[in-house]
Write a protein that holds these residues in place. Sequence first.
Motif, PDB file in Angstrom:
ATOM      1  N   MET A   1       0.530  -1.532  -0.274  1.00 28.01           N
ATOM      2  CA  MET A   1      -0.069   0.008  -0.142  1.00 28.01           C
ATOM      3  C   MET A   1       0.789   1.049   0.054  1.00 28.01           C
ATOM      4  O   MET A   1       2.339   0.762   0.313  1.00 28.01           O
ATOM      5  N   ASP A   2       0.482   2.044  -0.636  1.00 34.93           N
ATOM      6  CA  ASP A   2       1.456   3.623  -0.782  1.00 34.93           C
ATOM      7  C   ASP A   2       0.444   4.828  -0.277  1.00 34.93           C
ATOM      8  O   ASP A   2      -1.028   4.442   0.167  1.00 34.93           O
ATOM      9  N   PHE A   3       0.897   5.315  -0.033  1.00 32.51           N
ATOM     10  CA  PHE A   3       0.095   7.194   0.140  1.00 32.51           C
ATOM     11  C   PHE A   3      -0.898   7.703  -0.414  1.00 32.51           C
ATOM     12  O   PHE A   3      -1.493   7.740   0.147  1.00 32.51           O
ATOM     13  N   ARG A   4      -1.091   7.199  -1.667  1.00 35.26           N
ATOM     14  CA  ARG A   4      -1.345   7.629  -2.741  1.00 35.26           C
ATOM     15  C   ARG A   4      -2.946   6.815  -2.528  1.00 35.26           C
ATOM     16  O   ARG A   4      -3.965   7.044  -2.514  1.00 35.26           O
ATOM     17  N   GLN A   5      -2.482   5.981  -2.320  1.00 36.36           N
ATOM     18  CA  GLN A   5      -4.227   4.525  -1.794  1.00 36.36           C
ATOM     19  C   GLN A   5      -4.993   4.805  -0.863  1.00 36.36           C
ATOM     20  O   GLN A   5      -6.219   5.099  -1.269  1.00 36.36           O
ATOM     21  N   LEU A   6      -4.081   5.526   0.072  1.00 32.34           N
ATOM     22  CA  LEU A   6      -5.027   5.933   1.610  1.00 32.34           C
ATOM     23  C   LEU A   6      -5.112   7.141   0.744  1.00 32.34           C
ATOM     24  O   LEU A   6      -6.880   7.220   1.826  1.00 32.34           O
ATOM     25  N   ARG A   7      -4.518   7.873   0.575  1.00 31.42           N
ATOM     26  CA  ARG A   7      -5.604   9.495  -0.018  1.00 31.42           C
ATOM     27  C   ARG A   7      -6.947   9.033  -0.552  1.00 31.42           C
ATOM     28  O   ARG A   7      -7.986   9.906  -0.114  1.00 31.42           O
ATOM     29  N   TYR A   8      -7.086   8.276  -1.914  1.00 32.73           N
ATOM     30  CA  TYR A   8      -8.140   8.119  -2.485  1.00 32.73           C
ATOM     31  C   TYR A   8      -8.824   7.525  -1.786  1.00 32.73           C
ATOM     32  O   TYR A   8      -9.968   7.808  -2.070  1.00 32.73           O
ATOM     33  N   ALA A   9      -8.508   6.593  -1.010  1.00 28.67           N
ATOM     34  CA  ALA A   9      -9.370   6.374   0.228  1.00 28.67           C
ATOM     35  C   ALA A   9     -10.596   6.139   0.837  1.00 28.67           C
ATOM     36  O   ALA A   9     -11.291   6.373   1.243  1.00 28.67           O
ATOM     37  N   LEU A  10      -9.423   7.332   1.573  1.00 22.64           N
ATOM     38  CA  LEU A  10     -10.053   8.126   2.443  1.00 22.64           C
ATOM     39  C   LEU A  10     -10.279   9.296   1.860  1.00 22.64           C
ATOM     40  O   LEU A  10     -12.042   9.939   2.023  1.00 22.64           O
ATOM     41  N   SER A  11     -10.778  10.084   0.247  1.00 18.07           N
ATOM     42  CA  SER A  11     -11.679  10.736  -0.070  1.00 18.07           C
ATOM     43  C   SER A  11     -12.789  10.054  -0.996  1.00 18.07           C
ATOM     44  O   SER A  11     -14.129  10.924  -0.038  1.00 18.07           O
ATOM     45  N   VAL A  12     -12.281   8.723  -0.703  1.00 19.98           N
ATOM     46  CA  VAL A  12     -14.310   8.105  -0.629  1.00 19.98           C
ATOM     47  C   VAL A  12     -14.607   7.862   0.066  1.00 19.98           C
ATOM     48  O   VAL A  12     -16.214   7.910   0.214  1.00 19.98           O
ATOM     49  N   ALA A  13     -14.533   7.759   1.537  1.00 17.88           N
ATOM     50  CA  ALA A  13     -14.930   7.941   2.445  1.00 17.88           C
ATOM     51  C   ALA A  13     -15.535   8.854   2.403  1.00 17.88           C
ATOM     52  O   ALA A  13     -17.053   9.333   3.310  1.00 17.88           O
ATOM     53  N   ARG A  14     -14.784   9.983   2.814  1.00 17.73           N
ATOM     54  CA  ARG A  14     -15.692  11.361   2.662  1.00 17.73           C
ATOM     55  C   ARG A  14     -16.520  11.773   2.486  1.00 17.73           C
ATOM     56  O   ARG A  14     -17.825  12.049   2.080  1.00 17.73           O
ATOM     57  N   GLU A  15     -16.149  10.888   0.645  1.00 20.00           N
ATOM     58  CA  GLU A  15     -17.570  11.956  -0.035  1.00 20.00           C
ATOM     59  C   GLU A  15     -18.580  10.824   0.301  1.00 20.00           C
ATOM     60  O   GLU A  15     -19.238  11.472  -1.353  1.00 20.00           O
ATOM     61  N   ARG A  16     -18.067   9.666   0.022  1.00 15.00           N
ATOM     62  CA  ARG A  16     -19.703   8.673   0.139  1.00 15.00           C
ATOM     63  C   ARG A  16     -19.328   8.096  -1.847  1.00 15.00           C
ATOM     64  O   ARG A  16     -20.758   8.066  -1.912  1.00 15.00           O
ATOM     65  N   SER A  17     -18.763   8.702  -2.527  1.00 11.14           N
ATOM     66  CA  SER A  17     -18.763   8.415  -3.517  1.00 11.14           C
ATOM     67  C   SER A  17     -17.754   8.177  -4.553  1.00 11.14           C
ATOM     68  O   SER A  17     -16.727   9.270  -3.997  1.00 11.14           O
ATOM     69  N   PHE A  18     -17.506   8.205  -5.463  1.00  8.49           N
ATOM     70  CA  PHE A  18     -15.574   7.247  -6.303  1.00  8.49           C
ATOM     71  C   PHE A  18     -16.463   8.587  -7.419  1.00  8.49           C
ATOM     72  O   PHE A  18     -14.742   9.496  -7.595  1.00  8.49           O
ATOM     73  N   THR A  19     -17.457   8.664  -7.516  1.00 11.45           N
ATOM     74  CA  THR A  19     -17.283  10.146  -8.429  1.00 11.45           C
ATOM     75  C   THR A  19     -17.023  11.400  -8.006  1.00 11.45           C
ATOM     76  O   THR A  19     -16.021  12.052  -8.266  1.00 11.45           O
ATOM     77  N   LYS A  20     -17.369  11.390  -6.771  1.00 17.67           N
ATOM     78  CA  LYS A  20     -17.268  12.584  -5.933  1.00 17.67           C
ATOM     79  C   LYS A  20     -15.584  12.738  -5.789  1.00 17.67           C
ATOM     80  O   LYS A  20     -14.695  14.153  -5.535  1.00 17.67           O
TER      81      LYS A  20
END
Length: 297
Positions: A1-20
């Motif tokens: 795992m890397d820093f980028r993957q964690l950032r992306y996953a956290l963003s999906v969790a906050r937005e509750r949407s992959f698109t957003k």
Amino acid sequence: MDFRQLRYALSVARERSFTKAARRLNISQSAVSEQVKLLEQEIGFELFHRGSGGIETTDRGRTFLYESERVMSDLLTLSDTARRLRGALQDTLTIGMGSGMAQIFIPRLFADLKSNLPGVRLEIKTAPTSNIFNELHEERIDAGIAIESDPDRLPAGLVFDRLIDAEMALIAHPKHALARSKPPVDIGRLLAEPFIMSELTVGYGQVVLSLFTDLGIKPNILAVVDNIETIKIIVQSEGGIAIVPRACAENEVALGLLKALAIAPARNVAFSLFRRREPLSRRKEAALLKVRELLKA
């Protein structure tokens, strides 16, 4: 795992949407989905339930992402430590603000900067409200000072803390006929006056436009510009009148370059400190907290 993957996953969790999340990260949705999938394959369980009702974090995913956010903050702090050890003693805190806000907030920040923010270098960028939101969204600034407007116009992933309220006032050249007015100037009687306006869809420009639309009238807009300093210069040149936060024109009024008049109906605006939801490094978080205290003083 890397820093980028964690950032992306956290963003999906906050937005509750992959698109957003993709929109917020300014990358394609497929890139977000691919990296999150790779992360899930590595850790051995799903982070999200993908259903017709949207995206929900799984129980294990919630725990994992909570710890991920803490780890990311620690990594940012470790980066600060490395920078100090190699001789870069200062952290840089980058703040965006509208040009007209400088005379309100800059004296508060720089009254005793060395004592208030030791080891921190401030970088100030002036920009229109829409640009400040974009710069925050794209992680080019750490925080931004802007005027609150319609909450629906606030980009996803940003939060704000109110600093001060300010009265809106009509500014005119001292020789303008309106400059002699004693009672508040009735907005409904200014239809023939050429108005200099700011961004009409966000920030204080949207607040000014709502003054007219609430009355069911349309202002005579001569020009739309993207900063208060230019608006004030146009008014000083007798090119029109404008409505701005009174505090943004105090220097020019004191010098006799402008006249500021109360308006009816009266309207206040709120200046707020905007930032991303993600945590900064611990040193930056502490500095930003101190900045907020100074701005509210």
